[in-house]
Write a protein that holds these residues in place. Structure first.
Motif, mmCIF file in Angstrom:
data_model
loop_
_atom_site.group_PDB
_atom_site.id
_atom_site.type_symbol
_atom_site.label_atom_id
_atom_site.label_comp_id
_atom_site.label_asym_id
_atom_site.label_seq_id
_atom_site.Cartn_x
_atom_site.Cartn_y
_atom_site.Cartn_z
ATOM 1 N N HIS A 268 -65.380 29.323 29.386
ATOM 2 C CA HIS A 268 -65.372 27.797 29.482
ATOM 3 C C HIS A 268 -65.307 26.664 28.896
ATOM 4 O O HIS A 268 -64.581 26.627 27.162
ATOM 5 N N HIS B 67 -62.529 26.538 37.541
ATOM 6 C CA HIS B 67 -63.221 25.657 36.141
ATOM 7 C C HIS B 67 -62.372 25.822 34.621
ATOM 8 O O HIS B 67 -62.932 24.949 33.643
ATOM 9 N N THR B 68 -60.977 26.149 34.200
ATOM 10 C CA THR B 68 -60.040 26.156 33.222
ATOM 11 C C THR B 68 -59.856 24.843 33.183
ATOM 12 O O THR B 68 -59.740 24.911 31.575
ATOM 13 N N ASN C 35 -61.582 22.715 31.995
ATOM 14 C CA ASN C 35 -62.793 22.856 30.968
ATOM 15 C C ASN C 35 -61.721 21.695 29.342
ATOM 16 O O ASN C 35 -62.022 21.347 28.707
ATOM 17 N N GLY C 36 -60.543 22.675 29.299
ATOM 18 C CA GLY C 36 -59.744 22.366 27.933
ATOM 19 C C GLY C 36 -59.507 21.287 27.733
ATOM 20 O O GLY C 36 -59.252 20.853 26.406
ATOM 21 N N CYS D 260 -55.557 23.089 30.605
ATOM 22 C CA CYS D 260 -55.484 24.085 31.097
ATOM 23 C C CYS D 260 -55.087 24.482 32.490
ATOM 24 O O CYS D 260 -56.683 23.615 33.237
ATOM 25 N N ASN E 189 -64.046 19.508 33.160
ATOM 26 C CA ASN E 189 -64.176 20.846 33.697
ATOM 27 C C ASN E 189 -64.014 20.582 35.810
ATOM 28 O O ASN E 189 -63.934 21.267 36.182
ATOM 29 N N THR F 248 -55.268 20.205 36.899
ATOM 30 C CA THR F 248 -55.532 20.046 35.806
ATOM 31 C C THR F 248 -56.465 18.666 35.477
ATOM 32 O O THR F 248 -55.585 17.629 36.344
ATOM 33 N N CYS G 244 -70.864 26.449 33.389
ATOM 34 C CA CYS G 244 -69.801 26.120 32.653
ATOM 35 C C CYS G 244 -69.878 24.542 32.720
ATOM 36 O O CYS G 244 -69.332 23.779 31.711
#
Length: 459
Positions: free
Chosen positions: A181, A201-202, A204-205, A212, A292, A301, A393
């Motif tokens: 991440h 935890h994608t 995070n973007g 994300c 995240n 998300t 992350c």
């Protein structure tokens, strides 16, 4: 292309799906850079250009069809619709067919996804895809020893992923390069991005203004093969931030408070969208941390609107061209419309927000720091701290390292000695090198900390 046609000839796809599949591969095999928008989506993919105008056209189509203002989440999501003119768009009810910009996979989940893609018979992935070797490294002794052990134990896996990545056009980040991440935030995320990743935890973007979403390997393979990604149209929960963070209150305290309000199930089936004047008081990596941890409340998300903090981060990571392009679409695409409606709105005043500690047992059990001691004694929680971790992350940015080093310096100045184990895991090689340059590594290690190289403990 001949191999793609041969594969389509023997497949069981419907006629309409075949046309969509073939069209996507033609777009990928040709240079996608527009004469009017020649900005690469990353420094590693110069043949793939950022085309905000395409997303904006889809958004205009949907806005006219729905006849109402749109939230930021809706703009990014609907901007990536496979067919905006016919898509059924009802928040919380309809299913959307979307075209994500990219796929990111960590090494544990990438193995099966890669094997499934290989079985498709396609020559290359249809969208930019990266593999990140971070999950199979176990933090036990220290950076050098743990990395050597991981390279030995997982050699077959790493060799397979590297070879497959090279053959099928997937970027490969070797063990020790960083946590997936953080690498995505530093190199691939951009405002308005729609990305799926094979890790929870994608999101995070979202700290860089992208949607994300964490998915399973099967969804990733569909997108890698050029098929639309199907998602139930999410509801949108708005979090309005006012005031400014002060004292030792950090961005993490924002999401800890949100978890307290929404609980671990409150974000299910929804995107959490932050807005309001308080947004500008939070750093880009801080926004990433908040997004995240949105996974802990079940959110699809989370996302922040494009602002100067993101612009500064893009410029600091050598992506000024993307920052300049995003600035042009800030109002039309990268922030919510005035009077956009949300399914629920939460108000948080950053001026009065205290540092929080959440847990134990569940991430939505929040304790303001002023009440932590009393709550711990009343509920018979353990009072001795056995180990502290700055990393993972969620807590591995340069900002996190600086805050920890500041506390360590103050403790050292007072002659305070550490009574518990202290572990430090920088989120990427870039962060490790930066904290070493700024003498933070020495401070943290002198304070009895162990520095592990950009890794995660295996679950």
């Amino acid at each position: 292309m001949a191999q793609v046609l041969a594969r389509l000839h023997t497949s069981t796809l419907s006629t309409s799906s075949r046309k969509s599949f073939l069209s996507n591969h033609k777009r990928f095999l040709h240079n996608s850079r527009s004469l009017f928008n020649p900005v690469p989506i990353s420094k590693f993919e110069s043949d793939q250009s950022l085309d905000y105008s395409k997303y904006a056209k889809n958004v205009d189509v949907i806005r006219k069809r729905l006849g109402r203002p749109l939230t930021l989440s809706e703009k990014i999501l609907y901007g990536h619709l496979d067919d905006a003119s016919t898509a059924d768009v009802v928040r919380g009810e309809s299913y959307l067919k979307l075209r994500p910009d990219r796929v990111a996979m960590q090494d544990a989940t990438a193995q099966m996804a890669t094997l499934q893609f290989i079985s498709s018979g396609l020559p290359r992935v249809a969208v930019p895809t990266t593999i990140h070797c971070d999950h199979l490294i176990t933090a036990e002794v220290g950076a050098a020893d743990d990395l050597a052990t991981a390279n030995d134990v997982n050699r077959e896996v790493y060799d397979f992923l590297a070879s497959a990545g090279n053959k099928y056009g997937m970027g490969f980040w070797k063990p020790g390069s960083g946590i997936i991440h953080q690498i995505v935030l530093e190199n691939y995320a951009f405002p308005g991005l729609l990305m799926i990743g094979t890790d929870s935890h994608t999101p995070n973007g979202g700290g860089l203004g992208g949607l994300c979403v964490g998915v399973g390997g099967a969804d990733a393979v569909d997108v890698m093969a050029g098929l639309p990604w199907e998602l139930k149209c999410p509801k949108v929960i708005g979090v309005r931030l006012t005031g400014k963070l002060n004292g030792w209150t950090s961005p993490k305290d924002v999401i800890l408070k949100v978890a307290d309000i929404l609980t671990v199930k409150g974000g299910t089936g929804a995107i959490v969208e932050y807005f309001g004047p308080g947004v500008d008081a939070i750093s880009c990596t801080g926004m990433g941390t908040i997004c995240n941890m949105g996974a802990e409340i079940g959110a699809t998300t989370s996302v922040f609107p494009f602002n100067n903090r993101m612009k500064d981060y893009l410029m600091a990571t050598n992506r000024s061209a993307i920052a300049e392009e995003a600035e042009k679409f800030k109002s039309a695409l990268l922030s919510s419309d005035p009077d956009a409606s949300y399914d629920e709105i939460i108000e948080i005043d950053l001026d009065t927000l205290e540092p929080h500690v959440n847990g134990p047992f569940t991430p939505d059990l929040a304790h303001p720091i002023s009440k932590l001691g009393t709550n711990a004694k009343q509920n018979d929680y353990p009072l001795d701290i056995k180990v502290g971790l700055i990393g993972s992350c969620t807590n591995s940015s340069y900002e996190d390292m600086c805050r920890a080093a500041s506390v360590a310096r103050q403790a050292l100045a007072k002659g305070v000695k550490a009574k518990s184990e202290f572990v430090v895991t920088p989120g990427s090689e870039q962060i490790r090198a930066t904290i070493q340059r700024d003498n933070l590594t020495q401070v943290l290690e002198y304070k009895s900390g162990k520095t592990y190289r950009k890794e995660r403990r295996t679950p």
